[in-house]
Design an enzyme around this catalytic site. Structure first.
Site, PDB file in Angstrom:
ATOM      1  N   ILE A  16     -60.951 -42.528 -63.498  1.00  0.00           N
ATOM      2  CA  ILE A  16     -62.198 -43.080 -64.037  1.00  0.00           C
ATOM      3  C   ILE A  16     -62.394 -44.534 -63.621  1.00  0.00           C
ATOM      4  O   ILE A  16     -63.450 -44.915 -63.105  1.00  0.00           O
ATOM      5  CB  ILE A  16     -62.233 -42.947 -65.566  1.00  0.00           C
ATOM      6  CG1 ILE A  16     -62.247 -41.470 -65.970  1.00  0.00           C
ATOM      7  CG2 ILE A  16     -63.463 -43.657 -66.126  1.00  0.00           C
ATOM      8  CD1 ILE A  16     -62.142 -41.245 -67.471  1.00  0.00           C
ATOM      9  N   SER A  35     -55.531 -53.947 -65.015  1.00  0.00           N
ATOM     10  CA  SER A  35     -54.570 -52.858 -65.194  1.00  0.00           C
ATOM     11  C   SER A  35     -53.179 -53.449 -65.380  1.00  0.00           C
ATOM     12  O   SER A  35     -52.975 -54.655 -65.257  1.00  0.00           O
ATOM     13  CB  SER A  35     -54.580 -51.927 -63.977  1.00  0.00           C
ATOM     14  OG  SER A  35     -54.134 -52.619 -62.814  1.00  0.00           O
ATOM     15  N   LYS A 157     -59.640 -43.293 -80.958  1.00  0.00           N
ATOM     16  CA  LYS A 157     -60.997 -42.985 -80.516  1.00  0.00           C
ATOM     17  C   LYS A 157     -61.935 -42.905 -81.710  1.00  0.00           C
ATOM     18  O   LYS A 157     -63.068 -43.428 -81.674  1.00  0.00           O
ATOM     19  CB  LYS A 157     -61.023 -41.672 -79.733  1.00  0.00           C
ATOM     20  CG  LYS A 157     -60.198 -41.648 -78.465  1.00  0.00           C
ATOM     21  CD  LYS A 157     -60.674 -42.658 -77.433  1.00  0.00           C
ATOM     22  CE  LYS A 157     -59.916 -42.503 -76.119  1.00  0.00           C
ATOM     23  NZ  LYS A 157     -60.292 -43.514 -75.115  1.00  0.00           N
TER      24      LYS A 157
END
Length: 230
Positions: A16, A35, A157
């Protein structure tokens, strides 16, 4: 101040994150990726390193991006995620509290701090510039995934969906949009590990345009874009 738009992608993995970075670079954006390894194959992109278990590391990323490109990022994508499987596969509550804490830092707290820094930066940009925050979510905010290994991921989430939706409602009048992006199968089921990087890239580019038809809970299907699921 630079007139070239800037995108900051936190959690720039090979699927992604890389696809989103490539898409926005092709649209003329300056690209900054963050990252653990701090590397990228995208020409001209700024590659930074961060530990998302440490929320206090986030503000420095925004300072570095602004210093490097001459403007705050108008598009921010939070794509970092973490999970810790239960130590006992038969006991979903066997994840150590220390691991829960670290995973929630990645899935919730660092994302929240990122949003705080995004808003600070947006206030320095011209009013006509579209400001967009995209959190890579999944179905866990509306459905329980009966899979023990997804416990801390689902917790994070679901928690982040709440503040993303709240932020979108609170800031929409200022032209700031916050999206919880959730790729689904065509029947609305959980996409799981079948997530498509290019589909995310196409959809995130659409979200950055603010066409007004997509709500904060941005469920989408590859090749179709936003699809509302009940």
């Amino acid at each position: 101040m630079s007139t070239t738009p800037v995108i900051l992608i936190l959690g720039a993995g090979p699927r992604i994150g890389h696809s989103v970075a490539t898409k926005f670079a092709s649209k003329g954006y300056e690209v900054a990726v963050v990252s653990r390894k701090g590397s990228t194959t995208i020409t001209g992109a700024l590659a930074l390193t961060a530990d998302f278990t440490t929320p206090t590391s986030i503000p420095a990323l925004f300072s570095t991006v602004k210093d490097h490109f001459g403007a705050a990022p108008s598009v921010i994508v939070y794509n970092a995620a973490a999970l810790t499987p239960p130590s006992d596969k038969d006991s979903v509550l066997s994840v150590a509290s220390e691991s829960v804490d670290k995973d929630l830092n990645v899935n919730v707290v660092s994302a929240y701090v990122t949003a705080q820094e995004a808003v600070k930066g947006w206030e320095t940009l011209p009013k006509e510039v579209k400001k967009t925050f995209v959190y890579t979510g999944n179905i866990a905010n509306v459905a329980i995934l009966p899979l023990p290994m997804f416990l801390t991921l689902g917790m994070g989430k679901a928690a982040s969906a709440y503040w993303v939706g709240t932020a979108d409602a609170a800031y929409k009048d200022k032209g700031y949009r916050f999206f919880y992006a959730d790729e689904r199968h065509e029947d609305g089921k959980f996409k799981g590990m079948a997530l498509d990087g290019d589909a995310h890239a196409e959809f995130y580019a659409q979200l950055a345009e603010h066409d007004g038809s997509v709500p904060w809970q941005a469920t989408f299907v590859k090749g179709k874009g936003y699809v509302q699921f009940k």
